[in-house]
Design an enzyme around this catalytic site. Structure first.
Site, mmCIF file in Angstrom:
data_model
loop_
_atom_site.group_PDB
_atom_site.id
_atom_site.type_symbol
_atom_site.label_atom_id
_atom_site.label_comp_id
_atom_site.label_asym_id
_atom_site.label_seq_id
_atom_site.Cartn_x
_atom_site.Cartn_y
_atom_site.Cartn_z
ATOM 1 N N GLU A 122 0.871 -1.183 0.000
ATOM 2 C CA GLU A 122 0.000 0.000 0.000
ATOM 3 C C GLU A 122 0.898 1.220 0.000
ATOM 4 O O GLU A 122 1.908 1.257 0.716
ATOM 5 C CB GLU A 122 -0.910 0.015 1.224
ATOM 6 C CG GLU A 122 -1.744 1.294 1.361
ATOM 7 C CD GLU A 122 -2.563 1.320 2.651
ATOM 8 O OE1 GLU A 122 -3.115 0.249 3.021
ATOM 9 O OE2 GLU A 122 -2.634 2.388 3.299
ATOM 10 N N GLU A 163 -1.585 11.567 4.111
ATOM 11 C CA GLU A 163 -2.649 11.396 5.091
ATOM 12 C C GLU A 163 -2.503 12.482 6.150
ATOM 13 O O GLU A 163 -1.396 12.875 6.506
ATOM 14 C CB GLU A 163 -2.558 10.029 5.780
ATOM 15 C CG GLU A 163 -3.003 8.859 4.933
ATOM 16 C CD GLU A 163 -3.018 7.559 5.739
ATOM 17 O OE1 GLU A 163 -4.096 6.991 5.930
ATOM 18 O OE2 GLU A 163 -1.926 7.134 6.178
#
Length: 467
Positions: free
Chosen positions: A281, A286
């Protein structure tokens, strides 16, 4: 003892009976008065007399007339009689270059600026040394809608494995394009559905998940189970655009509001090496919606952005902390204005950046196998032997050597530890069986913080693939 003579008076300094009428200051010559012009010889003679007078003073006997000669006498010297100081004379004899010494520091500053410019240029060139990239997506949302050939609006209620409190939906008030911007705007779930016993959400054929609880949720007042208390959005390019090595740039303004979890990230099209996180991933950016005062890590509030690679042989051995980093917004927050969140990915490295390739967040060179990087034990906690899922390729970039697609979403809350218990007045506990209900009951605290800038706004999405 004293001796008095009419023409001049001689007395001992040690005698206590001094004359009653000593020479007054008015009778003395002014010591500061400039004398008449004199030659150098008179100056030398005056000095000699002064030395003789000082000797008499030390002996204890002196005449009054001689005392007058002991005062300091200045001499005015003509300018032409005074020789130039050596320092001044030497300065007159210096060359033009010696006189222009200010040129040396200025030249040093100029050279420093030139070197800095060269280093910046070489840095930019080296950052793009991964080869030529060809554009495959340039989305500016000018069409006023999301193209179904490229974008998929996900619809699920299961929390995506993080225990998130939001239902992802395609509702037009949650995911929409307006004014050339893609908006993902979370909002409250219908109160009747949340609080009515037996109320259900069944997504049916519109569900984009694969498990039963990805598509079905219900409220049970007795045990405190409720449907997702928030509606939010998640879109991806899995259907239309994916890359294996390339670049991604997303220009967006992150949402601000307590317990919001916006993300720009990538997942593999196929789980070539097994289920998450074995196939990898890539988290480009974020952050959290909470303001700068939220300092629970990793990362912080809206003033910090993080990037990470997730990888490991099984879910409980996610080794992302070895490939994780963060960047501060520098006296601001990422919800204050638009920023460009970028990724460059080759078979030799992955790095992420904000606004410029020089403002790097994460850099991971592929210099060793990820299995060796992880230092995994021979078996897991259950005693099951661990096998290297990446051993067959022989590539140092595995598992980041497959096609990945882009995801944009705003999650809300969750029970996976991203929001730590007891930090920032968190209104729920991760281990609580009624965590969703606890969050819902505190909506008067957190929902008002979403009202002003609670939506992710995306101005453009650009993707390139290595040619």
């Amino acid at each position: 003892m004293s001796h008095y003579i009419s023409s001049s008076t001689t007395y001992s300094i040690a005698d206590s009976h001094a004359p009653s009428t000593p020479v007054t200051p008015l009778e003395r010559p002014n010591p500061f008065e400039s004398p008449s012009r004199s030659s150098a010889n008179s100056w030398i003679e005056g000095t000699r007399q002064h030395e003789q007078g000082s000797a008499k003073l030390k002996s204890g006997v002196v005449e009054v007339a001689e005392v007058r000669n002991l005062y300091f006498r200045s001499r005015r010297i003509k300018k032409e009689d005074l020789e130039s100081p050596k320092a001044l004379q030497s300065s007159r004899n210096r060359s033009v270059f010696q006189k222009q010494t200010w040129l040396i520091p200025c030249l040093g500053i100029f050279v420093g600026i030139c070197i800095t410019g060269v280093l910046i240029y070489l840095g930019l060139q080296s950052q793009h040394a991964g080869g030529k990239f060809c554009p495959i997506l340039d989305e500016d949302f000018s069409s006023g809608r999301l193209s179904p050939n490229i974008w998929t609006i996900e619809q699920q209620v299961g929390g995506y494995g993080n225990g998130a409190f939001d239902q992802t939906t395609d509702d037009a008030d949650v995911v929409f394009v307006d004014g050339g911007l893609l908006h993902i705007k979370p909002g409250l779930q219908d109160q009747k559905v949340v609080e009515t016993d037996g109320a259900t959400i069944d997504l049916g054929s519109s569900c984009t998940g694969t498990a039963f609880f990805d598509c079905f949720a219900h409220t049970n007042v007795t045990n405190g189970t409720i449907v997702p208390p928030v509606r939010s959005g998640r879109v991806n390019t899995k259907k239309g655009v994916s890359i294996k090595y390339g670049r991604v740039e997303v220009t967006a303004k992150m949402p601000k509001g307590d317990w919001l979890w916006p993300a720009i990230w990538m997942l593999p099209v196929d789980d070539a090496y097994g289920s998450w996180p074995a196939s990898g991933e890539i988290d480009i950016a974020e952050t959290r919606g909470n303001n700068y005062s939220y300092n629970a890590g990793p990362g912080g509030g809206n003033d910090m952005v993080t990037s990470a690679l997730h990888w490991g042989p099984e879910s409980k051995m996610d080794s992302y902390l070895q490939t994780w980093n963060q960047l501060s917004a520098l006296h601001s927050e990422f919800g204050d204005k638009f920023h460009t969140f970028g990724l460059e990915w080759t078979d030799r490295y992955i790095y992420t950046y904000v606004d410029s390739v020089l403002l790097q967040v994460l850099y991971v060179p592929f210099t060793q196998r990820f299995w060796d990087r992880g230092h995994y034990p021979a078996s897991n906690a259950n005693g099951t032997s661990l096998l290297d899922p990446w051993s067959t390729t022989g590539r140092l970039s595995t598992p980041f050597d497959q096609r990945f697609y882009l995801i944009l979403n705003v999650a809300v809350g969750g029970t996976n530890g991203y929001f730590k218990d007891s930090a920032g007045s968190k209104p729920w506990a991760d281990a609580s069986p009624i965590a969703r209900k606890e969050f819902w009951q505190a909506r008067d605290q957190w929902f008002p913080t979403w009202q002003k800038n609670g939506d992710m706004q995306v101005k453009s999405v650009k993707m390139w693939e290595k040619c």
